[in-house]
Design an enzyme around this catalytic site. Structure first.
Site, PDB file in Angstrom:
ATOM      1  N   ASP A 207       0.838  -1.196   0.000  1.00 38.18           N
ATOM      2  CA  ASP A 207       0.000   0.000   0.000  1.00 38.18           C
ATOM      3  C   ASP A 207       0.874   1.248   0.000  1.00 38.18           C
ATOM      4  O   ASP A 207       1.903   1.312   0.676  1.00 38.18           O
ATOM      5  CB  ASP A 207      -0.891  -0.020   1.247  1.00 38.18           C
ATOM      6  CG  ASP A 207      -1.825   1.168   1.307  1.00 38.18           C
ATOM      7  OD1 ASP A 207      -2.685   1.294   0.418  1.00 38.18           O
ATOM      8  OD2 ASP A 207      -1.691   1.988   2.249  1.00 38.18           O
ATOM      9  N   GLU A 249       1.240  -0.339  -5.064  1.00 40.37           N
ATOM     10  CA  GLU A 249       0.296   0.723  -5.399  1.00 40.37           C
ATOM     11  C   GLU A 249       1.096   2.010  -5.526  1.00 40.37           C
ATOM     12  O   GLU A 249       1.601   2.538  -4.536  1.00 40.37           O
ATOM     13  CB  GLU A 249      -0.760   0.871  -4.310  1.00 40.37           C
ATOM     14  CG  GLU A 249      -1.752   1.982  -4.600  1.00 40.37           C
ATOM     15  CD  GLU A 249      -2.445   2.520  -3.362  1.00 40.37           C
ATOM     16  OE1 GLU A 249      -3.566   3.040  -3.505  1.00 40.37           O
ATOM     17  OE2 GLU A 249      -1.874   2.442  -2.263  1.00 40.37           O
TER      18      GLU A 249
END
Length: 547
Positions: A207, A249
């Site tokens: 993330d 990401e």
């Protein structure tokens, strides 16, 4: 015939995987408490295997206050008890493995929850051993600039009254940033990765990867080797399990993308392709293939052992931040005409089916693009049946509604009277109209068509492993591309417009066999003649070379 995969690709399973993103708490409730859980997901593995899913991506599953959908992690070494026990998770991993499905989980190590024991200890006094796990300053700093959640946050620094210092938070104020320059913090990262690998996961979605390397303007962070955290993660991961992956990401500019793979392909294995996602949405809005083709031409080439992950919708807003103001306005006008459909002045908080007004022709076109474009497709749960969103739910959670299994109460998600996730009950995308059970019985449903797309993609390893190139067409709405690998070749044509057309495209001297198309029965024209495409039509072709 399609080529058989070489043994050399066995450890590159992710290059032709079909990844399915699941928020466990919204998927299936097994015990009637109104919250989805590991056991419920285990019960649905047969459905996912039949669909053709080869890799499950689990959104955060660790203990959390759930103020940010679980991305505010309060303990990296356990699971949230509302989802089940650690034993339930291990059983899920075992059952998935028996069905040939790998599992990856979110790795959220840019920040923690402010309820995490590390932060609770760090804020207790300035000389606490955990103090340097976070970034503290006597005064808020002018940098880093840029607010991730405009309208919800006004600064990246929050005053902690206990010690009279400010802590850094690039996201919400209840998510203090970890100090990745601290060797003890990096050692914690290794323990976290090591635990979940031992339990049986096959990798992680990293993330907020850019914020793990961000150093500009942050006092105390060294700019000399900003990518060191990603490289160290990769080194540790590969030592522990050679075929495990890091899927990053990183919504960054095109010229920054390849840096996340590392000079020698020694950082992230894969990157979510936000640039392609935005170009695809712009092409759908314009019914013009040229924005998508332009992006594909400019897409930086990845190292041999790295790849992009393509998606149409994810569990957040559909970010349009890389489009120009004029392009963004076009997409808003087409797909989010009401202000409540937009978020942070840059994104759309809707699912694809409502954006396309439920037009199954356009939905099939979009997913044919997803599964045929080069690199690895990622599908968000519920996309395969055309689920909608609930705009009454604040923020990004509007697309995180309960999975719609049937027309039973709560869409078959739960037997509870009250459920935690919202569910779309009424309207054209309500669970009484849009659900798995009904679409399983309908051979013309979106679910059946996506299942067919996945099956045919698995017959075309060229799309995952091969070298690809755009094909020149004579129609602005038509996109053509081909992929070649191990002696096999596949070409795919798409018409993004609502008017039919005939496309001139050079396929060489190959004999052409149709693998899949928007219509079930269609003949191909003779060699060298234009190929007809229906409105929003598409055709997958295998090219057999002469000789």
């Amino acid at each position: 015939m399609p080529m058989v995969r070489s043994e050399v690709t066995s450890d590159l399973w992710w290059k032709d995987a079909v990844i399915y993103g699941v928020d466990v708490k919204t998927f299936q409730d097994s015990d009637g408490d109104g919250i989805g859980d590991f056991d419920g997901l285990s019960e649905r593995l047969g459905y996912l295997a039949e669909l053709g899913v080869t890799c499950l991506w689990l959104l955060p599953i660790q203990p959390s206050p759930w103020r940010d959908n679980g991305y505010d992690v309060a303990d990296y070494f356990d699971v949230d008890q509302r989802l089940g026990t650690m034993g339930d998770l291990v059983e899920l991993l075992r059952a998935a493995r028996e069905r040939g499905i790998k599992v990856i989980t979110d790795l959220v190590v840019n920040h923690t929850s402010d309820e995490h024991p590390w932060f609770q200890a760090a804020r207790s006094s300035r000389d606490n051993p955990y103090r340097d796990y976070y970034v503290w300053r006597d005064q808020p700093q002018p940098k880093p600039d840029g607010i991730v959640f405009p309208g919800e946050e006004t600064s990246n620094w929050k005053l902690d009254p206990t010690t009279g210092q400010y802590y850094l938070h690039r996201f919400y104020r209840f998510q203090p940033d970890l100090n990745i320059e601290n060797p003890r913090v990096r050692a914690e990262f290794q323990k976290i990765i090591g635990l979940w690998l031992e339990l049986g996961v096959s990798g992680f979605r990293v993330d907020a990867a850019p914020f793990l390397i961000e150093t500009d303007g942050i006092p105390g962070k060294s700019p000399d080797d900003p990518h060191a955290p990603l490289r160290h993660m990769r080194e540790f991961l590969s030592r522990r399990r050679g075929d495990a992956i890091l899927l990053g990401e990183a919504n960054v500019a095109p010229d920054q993308l390849t840096s996340y793979f590392g000079r020698y392909g020694n950082e992230l294995h894969m990157l979510m392709n936000f640039i392609l996602n935005q170009a695809l949405v712009l092409s759908l809005a314009r019914e013009d293939a040229r924005p998508l083709a332009e992006h594909l031409r400019d897409l930086p080439v990845t190292p041999l052992t790295c790849q992009y992950a393509n998606f149409i919708r994810n569990a957040d807003e559909l970010s349009l931040d890389k489009l120009t103001d004029e392009e963004r306005a076009e997409v808003f006008a087409a797909f989010a005409p009401e202000e409540r459909m937009r978020l942070y002045d840059r994104g759309i908080r809707r699912r694809l089916a409502p954006m396309l007004a439920g037009d199954q022709r356009r939905l099939e076109l979009a997913y044919s693009l997803l599964f045929s474009l080069p690199d690895t497709p990622v599908l968000l749960y519920g996309e395969e049946i055309g689920m909608g969103e609930d705009l009454d739910v604040p923020g990004r959670a509007s697309v995180r509604t309960a999975m719609q299994w049937s027309d039973a109460p709560n869409g078959g998600f739960s037997t509870a009277e009250r459920i935690r996730p919202a569910i779309v009950a009424d309207g054209p995308f309500g669970y009484r109209r849009v659900n798995v059970r009904a679409q399983l019985r309908d051979p013309d449903s979106l679910l059946h068509r996506i299942g067919t797309l996945i099956r045919v993609r698995k017959q075309c390893p060229e799309l995952g492993f091969g070298e690809w190139r755009l094909l020149e067409t004579d129609q602005p709405a038509a996109l053509g591309h081909r992929a070649d690998w191990a002696g096999g070749s596949v070409a795919v044509l798409h018409n993004l417009a609502g008017d039919g057309c005939e496309v001139k495209v050079d396929l060489g001297a190959a004999r052409v066999e149709e693998l899949l198309a928007d219509r079930r029965e269609r003949s191909l024209p003779g060699h060298g003649n234009p190929i007809p495409l229906e409105p929003y039509g598409w055709r997958w072709l295998r090219l057999h070379q002469p000789g």
